[in-house]
Write a protein that holds these residues in place. Structure first.
Motif, PDB file in Angstrom:
ATOM      1  N   SER A 304       0.827  -1.205   0.000  1.00 59.39           N
ATOM      2  CA  SER A 304       0.000   0.000   0.000  1.00 59.39           C
ATOM      3  C   SER A 304       0.861   1.256   0.000  1.00 59.39           C
ATOM      4  O   SER A 304       0.547   2.253  -0.673  1.00 59.39           O
ATOM      5  N   ALA A 305       1.971   1.233   0.751  1.00 59.40           N
ATOM      6  CA  ALA A 305       2.880   2.389   0.787  1.00 59.40           C
ATOM      7  C   ALA A 305       3.482   2.633  -0.588  1.00 59.40           C
ATOM      8  O   ALA A 305       3.588   3.789  -1.039  1.00 59.40           O
ATOM      9  N   ILE A 306       3.881   1.568  -1.271  1.00 57.58           N
ATOM     10  CA  ILE A 306       4.461   1.707  -2.609  1.00 57.58           C
ATOM     11  C   ILE A 306       3.424   2.271  -3.582  1.00 57.58           C
ATOM     12  O   ILE A 306       3.720   3.188  -4.359  1.00 57.58           O
ATOM     13  N   ALA A 307       2.231   1.738  -3.527  1.00 58.94           N
ATOM     14  CA  ALA A 307       1.168   2.215  -4.424  1.00 58.94           C
ATOM     15  C   ALA A 307       0.834   3.678  -4.143  1.00 58.94           C
ATOM     16  O   ALA A 307       0.602   4.473  -5.071  1.00 58.94           O
ATOM     17  N   TYR A 308       0.808   4.055  -2.874  1.00 59.52           N
ATOM     18  CA  TYR A 308       0.507   5.442  -2.491  1.00 59.52           C
ATOM     19  C   TYR A 308       1.573   6.392  -3.034  1.00 59.52           C
ATOM     20  O   TYR A 308       1.260   7.452  -3.586  1.00 59.52           O
ATOM     21  N   SER A 309       2.843   5.997  -2.897  1.00 58.83           N
ATOM     22  CA  SER A 309       3.941   6.829  -3.392  1.00 58.83           C
ATOM     23  C   SER A 309       3.879   6.968  -4.907  1.00 58.83           C
ATOM     24  O   SER A 309       4.079   8.054  -5.455  1.00 58.83           O
ATOM     25  N   ARG A 310       3.598   5.869  -5.586  1.00 56.73           N
ATOM     26  CA  ARG A 310       3.497   5.939  -7.049  1.00 56.73           C
ATOM     27  C   ARG A 310       2.343   6.851  -7.463  1.00 56.73           C
ATOM     28  O   ARG A 310       2.441   7.581  -8.455  1.00 56.73           O
ATOM     29  N   ALA A 311       1.258   6.809  -6.694  1.00 49.74           N
ATOM     30  CA  ALA A 311       0.115   7.667  -7.000  1.00 49.74           C
ATOM     31  C   ALA A 311       0.456   9.144  -6.814  1.00 49.74           C
ATOM     32  O   ALA A 311      -0.073  10.003  -7.526  1.00 49.74           O
ATOM     33  N   LEU A 312       1.362   9.447  -5.864  1.00 46.37           N
ATOM     34  CA  LEU A 312       1.799  10.832  -5.690  1.00 46.37           C
ATOM     35  C   LEU A 312       2.482  11.340  -6.956  1.00 46.37           C
ATOM     36  O   LEU A 312       2.303  12.498  -7.346  1.00 46.37           O
ATOM     37  N   ASP A 313       3.267  10.475  -7.601  1.00 49.27           N
ATOM     38  CA  ASP A 313       3.939  10.860  -8.844  1.00 49.27           C
ATOM     39  C   ASP A 313       2.937  11.036  -9.983  1.00 49.27           C
ATOM     40  O   ASP A 313       3.151  11.847 -10.890  1.00 49.27           O
ATOM     41  N   GLY A 366       6.336   7.640   4.918  1.00 49.31           N
ATOM     42  CA  GLY A 366       6.547   8.961   5.493  1.00 49.31           C
ATOM     43  C   GLY A 366       7.979   9.287   5.835  1.00 49.31           C
ATOM     44  O   GLY A 366       8.238  10.216   6.602  1.00 49.31           O
ATOM     45  N   LEU A 367       8.935   8.524   5.279  1.00 52.03           N
ATOM     46  CA  LEU A 367      10.352   8.801   5.501  1.00 52.03           C
ATOM     47  C   LEU A 367      11.051   8.813   4.139  1.00 52.03           C
ATOM     48  O   LEU A 367      11.672   7.823   3.738  1.00 52.03           O
ATOM     49  N   PRO A 368      10.967   9.926   3.388  1.00 53.60           N
ATOM     50  CA  PRO A 368      11.585   9.962   2.063  1.00 53.60           C
ATOM     51  C   PRO A 368      13.099   9.760   2.140  1.00 53.60           C
ATOM     52  O   PRO A 368      13.760  10.318   3.010  1.00 53.60           O
ATOM     53  N   VAL A 369      13.606   8.947   1.231  1.00 55.14           N
ATOM     54  CA  VAL A 369      15.048   8.730   1.129  1.00 55.14           C
ATOM     55  C   VAL A 369      15.551   9.469  -0.108  1.00 55.14           C
ATOM     56  O   VAL A 369      15.106   9.195  -1.226  1.00 55.14           O
ATOM     57  N   LEU A 370      16.466  10.402   0.104  1.00 55.13           N
ATOM     58  CA  LEU A 370      17.004  11.214  -0.981  1.00 55.13           C
ATOM     59  C   LEU A 370      18.228  10.514  -1.544  1.00 55.13           C
ATOM     60  O   LEU A 370      19.270  10.438  -0.882  1.00 55.13           O
ATOM     61  N   GLU A 371      18.088   9.990  -2.740  1.00 58.80           N
ATOM     62  CA  GLU A 371      19.190   9.229  -3.338  1.00 58.80           C
ATOM     63  C   GLU A 371      20.126  10.165  -4.086  1.00 58.80           C
ATOM     64  O   GLU A 371      19.696  11.081  -4.785  1.00 58.80           O
ATOM     65  N   GLY A 372      21.411   9.940  -3.914  1.00 63.25           N
ATOM     66  CA  GLY A 372      22.423  10.704  -4.637  1.00 63.25           C
ATOM     67  C   GLY A 372      23.393   9.775  -5.330  1.00 63.25           C
ATOM     68  O   GLY A 372      23.297   8.547  -5.221  1.00 63.25           O
ATOM     69  N   TYR A 373      24.327  10.365  -6.029  1.00 67.39           N
ATOM     70  CA  TYR A 373      25.310   9.574  -6.782  1.00 67.39           C
ATOM     71  C   TYR A 373      26.660  10.273  -6.721  1.00 67.39           C
ATOM     72  O   TYR A 373      26.756  11.500  -6.813  1.00 67.39           O
ATOM     73  N   PRO A 387      14.607  17.557  -1.273  1.00 66.15           N
ATOM     74  CA  PRO A 387      13.219  17.458  -0.802  1.00 66.15           C
ATOM     75  C   PRO A 387      12.227  18.141  -1.727  1.00 66.15           C
ATOM     76  O   PRO A 387      11.099  17.657  -1.903  1.00 66.15           O
ATOM     77  N   ASP A 388      12.642  19.254  -2.353  1.00 69.67           N
ATOM     78  CA  ASP A 388      11.734  19.976  -3.244  1.00 69.67           C
ATOM     79  C   ASP A 388      11.952  19.638  -4.714  1.00 69.67           C
ATOM     80  O   ASP A 388      11.338  20.235  -5.592  1.00 69.67           O
ATOM     81  N   ALA A 389      12.827  18.690  -4.996  1.00 64.92           N
ATOM     82  CA  ALA A 389      13.071  18.256  -6.381  1.00 64.92           C
ATOM     83  C   ALA A 389      13.455  16.779  -6.342  1.00 64.92           C
ATOM     84  O   ALA A 389      14.616  16.417  -6.474  1.00 64.92           O
ATOM     85  N   LEU A 390      12.440  15.951  -6.117  1.00 60.21           N
ATOM     86  CA  LEU A 390      12.641  14.526  -5.897  1.00 60.21           C
ATOM     87  C   LEU A 390      11.991  13.727  -7.014  1.00 60.21           C
ATOM     88  O   LEU A 390      10.801  13.877  -7.283  1.00 60.21           O
TER      89      LEU A 390
END
Length: 596
Positions: A304-313, A366-373, A387-390
């Motif tokens: 459900s968490a995965i589906a909710y996040s995808r729906a946000l996109d 509710g805990l966004p992970v900001l991925e970098g490289y 956070p504002d460009a994820l």
């Protein structure tokens, strides 16, 4: 050729070095809590003024013992307060820090110390001291060795109190942005470790840009972060320097087995880790749910968490999805966030691909992970999601003052003030990756979308080419297979073969629970050829194959009787698979897979 650059947000000053942050904090904000240090089961705060005084004393001890400007001083220790203290003390004395992973073998340690010509060394334990003594005959330059278990810091501090303050200040201020700060050796996933020369200016550029990009993390009220990664890893090192500069309270998790307890006690507002750590925390929570008979609910909440996040996109979650999410928030998600200390607003991931599924799962709870490289050669981050460009599934946009370019063959190349000036004593290797105009060839393959977000698709050296001529980057397949609760590690093979196959190891704890619930022997060795276990792993393989074409799919797999670890040399300290080592050790298994 495609490229994207971000405008500079920070300018490296013409003078000064990393120690200026410690002096400024101790002078202008003496009472601010700079560190929380765990002693037994309690935490003691260290103020900025106390830290400055300790650094000066230890630096005086180093200088008084014979450490001279430019000398390489190695640190062989786990992530702990004394590591940070010594790092800055070495810089105060004009020295160059050389990190060595605490788990390094005597041979690996000797290779690094000999290559950089270290004149002094600090080790953490008696056991590590013995490792060094066993190879010291190969280390002609090594003159001084201190051991933390033997009171090495106290010994240096006591000697340093007699060192003239004016002389120490001259040593401290002699280094500028172009001066060498550290030699960090690569992890060895693609060959022998090489020592990256990183300057004070490299760190100043990197940290200055990162603090601008991630101001939500570093400027938050009562900001605090707990270091979990080894400080020998450049990613952790940059966060250390950033926390000191931004006056973010910093803690150290010395033993990852205590991570859960340390998180609850320290209560960070953000954490950084490699994907494996984020993955393992969820797997541990899943194990507890299974032990309490709540595994089905846990799995439904995760989906459900995965589906909710995808729906946000995609726009906005529907009414039913929002209700379901609110229910799982009370039943599951709040508890998962509590595992991270209860105050953690963000995670930061680097070192390896986080994976689309894991990214959506964490944002959904509710805990966004900001991925970098980034690379060791780029002083950590080249790109980062903000956070504002994820944009999940990408590693973000280039940080300020950095440009990323996709070469004609798909390789990512980088230009910016964080790029290494070269490899220690190795001009031929330097010339292989660093062009005269400063562009660094990363060895990674990737793409850049129209908004400037970068996606890493694989490594040039890891591309598998089947006999049918299909080029496959194995990372996506491995990530999806590894997402199954029973799977610990996965490596896809198939270079020069007619199709792809996979080597799989299982999580021993999860496998034991799974087997016991089915009346089977819990030993992994007894489960290797179990039909039911193979069917479980097959579901993970089938899920992975949905993401690729038939020609890129995994056709066969084998479950190995033992997991891969850092101790057996199959994983790096940042828990990445050493593909060449695994392939060498299990070549007969791979041959059997294709001979069936």
């Amino acid at each position: 050729m495609r490229e994207f650059g971000s405008p500079a947000t920070y300018a490296v000053p013409a003078s000064g070095n990393l120690t200026d942050d410690v002096v400024r904090n101790g002078t202008d904000h003496p009472g601010a809590v700079a560190f929380s240090v765990r002693r037994a089961d309690s935490w003691r705060d260290v103020t900025a003024a106390e830290f400055l005084a300790e650094v000066r004393e230890v630096a005086g001890g180093l200088a008084g013992s014979g450490v001279e400007p430019g000398d390489r001083v190695a640190l062989l220790a786990s992530t702990r307060y004394e590591w940070t203290l010594l790092d800055y003390a070495i810089w105060f004395a004009g020295g160059v820090t050389v990190p060595v992973y605490a788990t390094s073998t005597p041979g690996q340690t000797a290779e690094i110390l000999a290559d950089c010509g270290a004149t002094a060394l600090v080790v953490e334990t008696e056991e590590q001291l013995g490792r060094v003594r066993s190879v010291q005959h190969r280390l002609e330059a090594l003159e001084q060795v201190w051991c933390l278990e033997h009171g090495g810091v106290a010994e240096l501090a006591e000697a340093g109190r007699a060192y003239p303050a004016d002389d120490l200040e001259q040593l401290r201020t002699a280094a500028g942005p172009q001066s060498l700060a550290t030699v960090v050796y690569t992890s060895g996933t693609t060959g022998p470790p090489r020592g990256c020369e990183l300057t004070h200016g490299n760190f100043m550029f990197e940290v200055g840009a990162a603090l601008e990009e991630l101001d939500d993390l570093f400027d938050a009220d009562d900001a605090a972060t707990l270091l979990v990664l080894p400080l020998a890893h450049v990613f952790a090192r940059v966060v250390q320097v950033g926390a000191v500069r931004a006056r973010v309270r910093l803690g150290h998790c010395t033993d990852v087995r205590r991570l859960g307890t340390d998180l609850r006690q320290f209560r960070p507002t953000f954490v950084l880790a490699v994907p494996r750590v984020f993955e393992q925390v969820l797997k541990t929570a899943g194990k507890r749910a299974a032990a309490d008979g709540r595994r089905p609910r846990f799995d439904r909440a995760a989906e459900s968490a995965i589906a909710y996040s995808r729906a946000l996109d995609a726009g906005r979650p529907g009414a039913l999805m929002r209700v379901r999410h609110a229910v799982y928030e009370r039943l599951v998600y709040a508890g998962l966030r509590e595992v991270w200390g209860g105050r953690c607003a963000y995670g930061v991931s680097g070192g390896a691909p986080l994976g689309d599924r894991l990214g959506h799962l964490y944002r959904g709870i509710g805990l966004p992970v900001l991925e970098g490289y980034g690379l060791t050669e780029t002083t950590a981050a080249v790109t980062v999601n903000r956070p504002d460009a994820l944009k999940l599934g990408t590693v973000g946009r280039p940080i300020g003052g950095t440009t990323v370019r996709v070469a004609d063959d798909g390789e990512l190349t980088v230009s910016g003030g964080q790029v290494t000036r070269g490899y220690w004593g190795d001009p031929s290797s330097t010339a292989e990756v660093l062009a005269e105009d400063g562009w660094l060839r990363t060895g990674d393959l990737g793409e850049i979308d129209d908004e400037g977000f970068v996606r890493v698709t694989g490594r040039k050296t890891e591309i598998l080419v089947t006999t049918g001529g299909k080029n496959v980057a194995p990372g996506l397949l491995e990530e999806r297979i590894r997402a199954h609760p029973l799977v610990s590690q996965c490596m896809v093979v198939g270079d020069g073969r007619p199709f792809l196959a996979a080597l799989v190891t299982v999580d021993e704890e999860v496998a034991a629970q799974w087997a016991t619930a089915r009346g089977k022997r819990p030993a992994v060795a007894a489960l290797v050829h179990d039909r039911d276990l193979e069917q479980e792993i097959q579901t993970a393989v089938d899920d992975a194959n949905k993401a690729v074409s038939q020609a890129e799919s995994v056709r066969r797999f084998v479950v190995l009787p033992v997991d891969w670890t850092e101790e057996d040399g199959l994983l790096t300290p940042s828990l990445k698979v050493k593909r060449n080592v695994v392939m060498s050790e299990f070549r007969h298994v791979v041959d059997d897979l294709y001979a069936r």
